[in-house]
Design an enzyme around this catalytic site. Structure first.
Site, PDB file in Angstrom:
ATOM      1  N   CYS A 106       0.788  -1.100  -0.088  1.00  0.00           N
ATOM      2  CA  CYS A 106       0.175   0.032  -0.100  1.00  0.00           C
ATOM      3  C   CYS A 106       0.839   1.270   0.051  1.00  0.00           C
ATOM      4  CB  CYS A 106      -0.922   0.198   1.311  1.00  0.00           C
ATOM      5  SG  CYS A 106      -1.887  -1.364   1.411  1.00  0.00           S
TER       6      CYS A 106
ATOM      7  N   THR B  40       0.886  -8.752  -6.455  1.00  0.00           N
ATOM      8  CA  THR B  40       0.797  -8.554  -8.093  1.00  0.00           C
ATOM      9  C   THR B  40       2.013  -7.746  -8.510  1.00  0.00           C
ATOM     10  OG1 THR B  40      -0.666  -7.005  -7.550  1.00  0.00           O
ATOM     11  CG2 THR B  40      -1.764  -8.977  -7.963  1.00  0.00           C
TER      12      THR B  40
END
Length: 303
Positions: free
Chosen positions: A130, A193
């Protein structure tokens, strides 16, 4: 049957197959398709301190051998999870794990503190991919210092097994893994990812509203396998491997590379019973080659 049970720093699972966060909802959505007791652990979708709407549509795109997503951690916040979701999932027949995300360290800490009080949540998985809003938007997990800082902060308030999910969008993932191990992580999961994009040539525009997104699926498997092998050589804590696992053979390759457990992600969108099939396939492999336990093949790659 062979012994498929695994123990990751106190997180005891009947088999090494887990679901990847964001690909299996809260587990409830898959009850009609399979017996959830056949899954070692279910990692629910990313949970943040506050409600998040996520990114604008379109936020998913199919690619050759994979998919791009830019959902943006859409969820109704940890308090909604505690009050509305937890009562529905606390008795599901699998180990329930919550993926925790945030945009500043205080958010991670508060969310982890709240989840720490939930008896039937066995562990948390910390998403350090994040962006850190206090540091100009750079992801926590792309530097050793940033990854260690958020891990150490959550470790100070969270008492159960702490899994840290590593970003592959770094120069040396083994160094990041060692940093979070030293900061108190009980395990690492990888890979998250890979940053990618898709373009509509006819419209001459990006397909995703965010331009770039996270690439998952079979296309990333060779990269994930390499990173799992590198990290398994570098740390002394259990490694959980994920990235493009579609079959039992894929999962076995990750185990041989050093993963103690694996996560299934994109494959769940194609066949919701993939986790069950992979667990059975691992058992069949162990019986075929005369292994008594899945632990016998963890890191058994001959080089």
């Amino acid at each position: 049957m062979a012994d498929l049970s695994v123990n990751i720093a106190g997180l005891k699972m009947t088999n090494p197959v887990m679901t990847a966060s964001g690909t299996f909802g809260y587990g409830l959505e898959f009850q009609d398709f399979m017996d959830l007791s056949h899954i070692g652990g279910i990692i629910v979708k990313g949970t943040t301190l506050h409600h998040r709407e996520g990114n604008d549509y379109p936020r998913m795109a199919e690619t050759p051998m994979g998919m791009l997503n830019a959902v943006g951690l859409q969820n109704k916040g940890v308090h909604y999870f505690v009050n509305e979701i937890y009562p529905q999932i606390k008795n599901l027949p699998s180990q329930m794990i919550v993926n925790v995300s945030g945009s500043q360290i205080e958010d991670y800490m508060k969310t982890a503190e709240i989840i720490n009080e939930l008896e039937h949540i066995a562990a948390i998985e910390l998403n350090i991919s994040c962006p850190n809003v206090k540091q100009g938007g750079m992801a926590f997990g792309v530097t050793c210092a940033g990854a260690a800082e958020v891990t150490r902060a959550v470790r100070s308030v969270y008492r159960k097994p702490l899994i840290v999910k590593l970003s592959p969008n770094v120069t040396n993932i083994a160094e990041i893994a060692k940093a979070v191990e030293e900061a108190g992580a009980d395990s690492v999961s990888l890979i998250n990812t890979i940053l990618g994009m898709a373009i509509d040539a006819e419209k001459r525009k990006p397909i995703l509203s965010t331009i770039t997104g996270g690439l998952s699926g079979p296309a990333v498997k060779p990269i994930a396998l390499r990173m799992v092998w590198q990290v398994a050589q570098a740390v002394n804590i259990p490694v959980i491997g994920l990235g493009g696992i579609m079959t039992a053979q894929d999962a076995i390759e990750f185990l041989l590379a050093g993963a103690t457990a694996v996560q299934i992600g994109t494959a769940n969108f194609i066949d919701p019973t993939t986790c069950q099939k992979v667990a059975q396939g691992i058992n069949d492999y162990l019986e075929k080659y005369g292994y008594h336990s899945v632990s016998d093949i963890v890191g058994a790659l001959e080089i």
